[in-house]
Structures are given as structure tokens and as C-alpha cells.
Design a protein around this motif. Structure first.
Motif, PDB file in Angstrom:
ATOM      1  N   HIS A 158      -2.686  -8.203  -1.338  1.00 55.02           N
ATOM      2  CA  HIS A 158      -2.103  -7.543  -2.435  1.00 55.02           C
ATOM      3  C   HIS A 158      -2.517  -5.831  -2.366  1.00 55.02           C
ATOM      4  O   HIS A 158      -1.694  -5.079  -2.664  1.00 55.02           O
ATOM      5  CB  HIS A 158      -2.734  -8.094  -3.959  1.00 55.02           C
ATOM      6  CG  HIS A 158      -2.463  -7.185  -4.976  1.00 55.02           C
ATOM      7  ND1 HIS A 158      -1.337  -7.097  -5.695  1.00 55.02           N
ATOM      8  CD2 HIS A 158      -3.471  -6.326  -5.690  1.00 55.02           C
ATOM      9  CE1 HIS A 158      -1.469  -6.087  -6.574  1.00 55.02           C
ATOM     10  NE2 HIS A 158      -2.656  -5.736  -6.667  1.00 55.02           N
ATOM     11  N   GLU A 159      -3.696  -5.562  -2.141  1.00 51.83           N
ATOM     12  CA  GLU A 159      -4.231  -4.280  -1.724  1.00 51.83           C
ATOM     13  C   GLU A 159      -3.474  -3.549  -0.493  1.00 51.83           C
ATOM     14  O   GLU A 159      -3.113  -2.368  -0.792  1.00 51.83           O
ATOM     15  CB  GLU A 159      -5.556  -4.292  -1.411  1.00 51.83           C
ATOM     16  CG  GLU A 159      -6.507  -4.981  -2.541  1.00 51.83           C
ATOM     17  CD  GLU A 159      -6.292  -3.730  -3.887  1.00 51.83           C
ATOM     18  OE1 GLU A 159      -6.066  -2.876  -3.678  1.00 51.83           O
ATOM     19  OE2 GLU A 159      -6.916  -4.437  -4.824  1.00 51.83           O
ATOM     20  N   LEU A 160      -3.242  -4.540   0.374  1.00 53.05           N
ATOM     21  CA  LEU A 160      -2.225  -3.760   1.580  1.00 53.05           C
ATOM     22  C   LEU A 160      -1.142  -3.333   0.726  1.00 53.05           C
ATOM     23  O   LEU A 160      -0.425  -2.219   1.504  1.00 53.05           O
ATOM     24  CB  LEU A 160      -1.958  -4.776   2.653  1.00 53.05           C
ATOM     25  CG  LEU A 160      -3.334  -4.526   3.771  1.00 53.05           C
ATOM     26  CD1 LEU A 160      -3.091  -5.901   4.693  1.00 53.05           C
ATOM     27  CD2 LEU A 160      -3.515  -3.341   4.337  1.00 53.05           C
ATOM     28  N   LYS A 161      -0.361  -4.188   0.150  1.00 56.76           N
ATOM     29  CA  LYS A 161       0.993  -3.896  -0.428  1.00 56.76           C
ATOM     30  C   LYS A 161       1.030  -2.710  -1.399  1.00 56.76           C
ATOM     31  O   LYS A 161       1.873  -1.865  -1.325  1.00 56.76           O
ATOM     32  CB  LYS A 161       1.451  -5.161  -1.243  1.00 56.76           C
ATOM     33  CG  LYS A 161       2.776  -4.981  -1.580  1.00 56.76           C
ATOM     34  CD  LYS A 161       3.341  -6.214  -2.424  1.00 56.76           C
ATOM     35  CE  LYS A 161       4.817  -5.971  -2.982  1.00 56.76           C
ATOM     36  NZ  LYS A 161       5.090  -7.320  -3.717  1.00 56.76           N
ATOM     37  N   GLN A 162      -0.409  -2.520  -1.847  1.00 56.47           N
ATOM     38  CA  GLN A 162      -0.193  -1.281  -2.835  1.00 56.47           C
ATOM     39  C   GLN A 162      -0.319  -0.001  -1.932  1.00 56.47           C
ATOM     40  O   GLN A 162       0.065   0.924  -2.468  1.00 56.47           O
ATOM     41  CB  GLN A 162      -1.804  -1.343  -3.634  1.00 56.47           C
ATOM     42  CG  GLN A 162      -1.773  -2.469  -4.695  1.00 56.47           C
ATOM     43  CD  GLN A 162      -0.730  -2.251  -5.695  1.00 56.47           C
ATOM     44  OE1 GLN A 162      -0.071  -2.937  -5.805  1.00 56.47           O
ATOM     45  NE2 GLN A 162      -0.824  -1.391  -6.707  1.00 56.47           N
ATOM     46  N   LEU A 163      -0.998  -0.127  -0.497  1.00 56.24           N
ATOM     47  CA  LEU A 163      -0.851   0.987   0.055  1.00 56.24           C
ATOM     48  C   LEU A 163       0.463   1.212   0.868  1.00 56.24           C
ATOM     49  O   LEU A 163       0.645   1.920   2.004  1.00 56.24           O
ATOM     50  CB  LEU A 163      -2.008   0.694   1.151  1.00 56.24           C
ATOM     51  CG  LEU A 163      -3.453   0.880   0.661  1.00 56.24           C
ATOM     52  CD1 LEU A 163      -4.672   0.330   1.656  1.00 56.24           C
ATOM     53  CD2 LEU A 163      -3.741   2.164  -0.071  1.00 56.24           C
ATOM     54  N   GLY A 164       1.581   0.091   0.544  1.00 58.88           N
ATOM     55  CA  GLY A 164       2.857   0.333   1.424  1.00 58.88           C
ATOM     56  C   GLY A 164       2.725  -0.449   2.451  1.00 58.88           C
ATOM     57  O   GLY A 164       3.695  -0.174   3.424  1.00 58.88           O
ATOM     58  N   ALA A 165       1.963  -1.254   3.050  1.00 55.31           N
ATOM     59  CA  ALA A 165       1.932  -2.286   4.283  1.00 55.31           C
ATOM     60  C   ALA A 165       2.107  -3.483   3.797  1.00 55.31           C
ATOM     61  O   ALA A 165       1.760  -4.201   2.826  1.00 55.31           O
ATOM     62  CB  ALA A 165       0.548  -1.906   4.780  1.00 55.31           C
TER      63      ALA A 165
ATOM     64  N   GLU B 283      -9.179   0.262   5.306  1.00 56.62           N
ATOM     65  CA  GLU B 283      -9.554   0.273   6.797  1.00 56.62           C
ATOM     66  C   GLU B 283      -8.302  -0.121   7.751  1.00 56.62           C
ATOM     67  O   GLU B 283      -8.343   0.358   8.747  1.00 56.62           O
ATOM     68  CB  GLU B 283     -10.956  -0.439   7.144  1.00 56.62           C
ATOM     69  CG  GLU B 283     -12.145   0.200   6.383  1.00 56.62           C
ATOM     70  CD  GLU B 283     -12.357   1.610   6.734  1.00 56.62           C
ATOM     71  OE1 GLU B 283     -12.355   1.830   8.042  1.00 56.62           O
ATOM     72  OE2 GLU B 283     -12.685   2.270   5.815  1.00 56.62           O
ATOM     73  N   VAL B 284      -7.975  -1.394   7.349  1.00 58.01           N
ATOM     74  CA  VAL B 284      -6.775  -2.153   8.239  1.00 58.01           C
ATOM     75  C   VAL B 284      -5.556  -0.820   8.197  1.00 58.01           C
ATOM     76  O   VAL B 284      -4.983  -0.642   9.197  1.00 58.01           O
ATOM     77  CB  VAL B 284      -6.274  -3.228   7.577  1.00 58.01           C
ATOM     78  CG1 VAL B 284      -5.076  -3.654   8.151  1.00 58.01           C
ATOM     79  CG2 VAL B 284      -7.336  -4.392   7.837  1.00 58.01           C
ATOM     80  N   ASP B 285      -5.332  -0.365   7.089  1.00 59.03           N
ATOM     81  CA  ASP B 285      -4.061   0.522   6.900  1.00 59.03           C
ATOM     82  C   ASP B 285      -4.359   1.834   7.859  1.00 59.03           C
ATOM     83  O   ASP B 285      -3.189   2.243   8.319  1.00 59.03           O
ATOM     84  CB  ASP B 285      -3.899   1.122   5.450  1.00 59.03           C
ATOM     85  CG  ASP B 285      -2.705   1.827   5.248  1.00 59.03           C
ATOM     86  OD1 ASP B 285      -1.603   1.137   5.558  1.00 59.03           O
ATOM     87  OD2 ASP B 285      -2.757   2.952   4.667  1.00 59.03           O
ATOM     88  N   ARG B 286      -5.447   2.267   8.040  1.00 62.34           N
ATOM     89  CA  ARG B 286      -5.608   3.420   9.201  1.00 62.34           C
ATOM     90  C   ARG B 286      -6.152   2.944  10.414  1.00 62.34           C
ATOM     91  O   ARG B 286      -6.403   4.030  11.210  1.00 62.34           O
ATOM     92  CB  ARG B 286      -6.396   4.354   8.537  1.00 62.34           C
ATOM     93  CG  ARG B 286      -7.907   3.962   8.055  1.00 62.34           C
ATOM     94  CD  ARG B 286      -8.554   4.974   7.153  1.00 62.34           C
ATOM     95  NE  ARG B 286      -9.961   4.570   7.045  1.00 62.34           N
ATOM     96  CZ  ARG B 286     -10.956   5.161   5.882  1.00 62.34           C
ATOM     97  NH1 ARG B 286     -10.034   6.078   5.185  1.00 62.34           N
ATOM     98  NH2 ARG B 286     -11.909   4.680   5.714  1.00 62.34           N
TER      99      ARG B 286
END
Length: 204
Positions: free
Chosen positions: A31-38, A178-181
Motif C-alpha cells: 500500500h505504501e509503495l502504491k502511495q509513492l507511485g510504484a 527506501e525501496v522506492d529510491r
């Protein structure tokens, strides 16, 4: 952008509180990754399903094709969630065998969220005394918030300060950021800049 998450659960039974915590962490991180656009591509690993292969691999040094595929899934993931039950104030043997079977550089710089379950909240120090040191040794980037779930946590109100839901949410946000970047491990290949032979002979 698609991001891959490997989710390792070392519970011995199904259903188990360890798998329940694992599922909630994976859902929150997705869910948090989706919020970041991933978009999150989540792969679950039940270590108990590979117990015999892990023993054979540690004895013989050759993983089965099934175990090799699972180890590669973890090594190639953008992030990792690792959850173990508490056994004798530490992680259980299957959990340790699994990470002993990974290549030495598999977790270098990889974002990792650590979590554990136990029969009493007094075991929560497993996170800082056992899990975090192990993943630090493997050069993983362990997020600040670790999650421990005792039996009393499952019945606590979700809006209570410091509740399990709040801790899961905070840890998931940290992992997602951290995963997103993350751009992969910063491992230097020793063959990229070899020392010239004449310098080796000179003792450099």
C-alpha cells in the motif's frame, strides 16, 4: 515503476501468528509503495516448505533447483521483509539456515524490514539483540522501525497509541521509502580495476 518485495516467513505451522504478521506487513508495504507511485510485486517464501532442501544444501553445498529459485528471488528483490517466531530468545533454526544459504553479497544495501512474534512481549529484544545484528553483518539497510507482535497485541485496539497497526504502518512507510529510491547494491567488482602484476611483485 514496478518494485519487487521478497517476504520471508519462518513460522513452523499454518496458520500461525508469524504468517499473520507477515501478511499484514506485506499488505502495508504494498500500500505504501502504491502511495509513492510504484507497483509492488510481492513474492512470499515460507521457509518451512524448504526445510529439507536447506539441510541438504548446508551439508552438501549444492541447493536444489527449487531452493536456488527461492534464494534468487530474495537476492534479486528490491526489498525484503523477514519475519521469525522467537525460539529461546532468538530467531528459529530454519530462519538462520535460510539466510546462511544466501550468497554473501545478496543483501548488500538492500532495504530490509525485520519483524518477530513471541509468546510474551518480554521477547521483543530479539529484534535488536539477534535480528538487527545479523542483517547488519550481511550489510543490509535495515529500516529503523522493527515490529514485534505478542499475543496481547492482536487483541489491542487499533487506535491505541503504540498499537500493532501503528507500528506496522510506520515500518511499512520506512521500507517503502527506501525501496522506492533503491538503485541496487553498491558492490565493487574486484576485477574492474585489477592491480597490475608489476605492482603486485613490488609488494603493493
Amino acid at each position: 515503476m514496478k518494485r519487487t518485495l521478497a517476504v520471508v516467513s519462518a513460522g513452523l505451522r499454518l496458520p500461525s501468528s508469524t504468517r499473520l504478521l507477515t501478511d499484514r506487513l506485506a499488505e502495508a508495504a504494498g500500500h505504501e509503495l502504491k502511495q509513492l507511485g510504484a507497483e509492488a510485486d510481492v513474492s512470499f517464501v515460507e521457509v518451512r516448505d524448504h526445510g529439507h532442501d536447506l539441510v541438504n544444501h548446508l551439508l552438501a553445498g549444492y541447493p536444489s533447483p527449487e531452493l536456488r529459485a527461492v534464494l534468487d528471488t530474495v537476492a534479486h528483490a528490491d526489498g525484503l521483509i523477514a519475519v521469525t517466531p522467537t525460539f529461546t530468545a532468538s530467531y528459529n533454526g530454519l530462519f538462520k539456515m535460510f539466510f546462511d544459504s544466501l550468497d554473501d553479497t545478496a543483501l548488500v544495501d538492500k532495504p530490509v524490514l525485520i519483524a518477530a512474534t513471541g509468546g510474551t512481549g518480554r521477547h521483543s529484544l530479539i529484534l535488536e539483540q539477534a535480528l538487527r545484528p545479523m542483517f547488519t553483518y550481511l550489510h543490509a539497510a535495515v529500516v529503523t522501525t522493527a515490529v514485534f507482535a505478542a499475543p496481547e497485541d492482536w487483541g489491542a485496539g487499533e487506535t491505541a497509541q503504540g498499537s500493532l497497526a501503528a507500528r506496522i504502518g510506520r515500518a511499512a512507510r520506512e521500507l517503502a521509502r527506501e525501496v522506492d529510491r533503491w538503485n541496487g547494491p553498491s558492490i565493487e567488482d574486484p576485477y574492474d580495476n585489477p592491480t597490475p602484476f608489476d605492482r603486485l611483485l613490488a609488494g603493493e
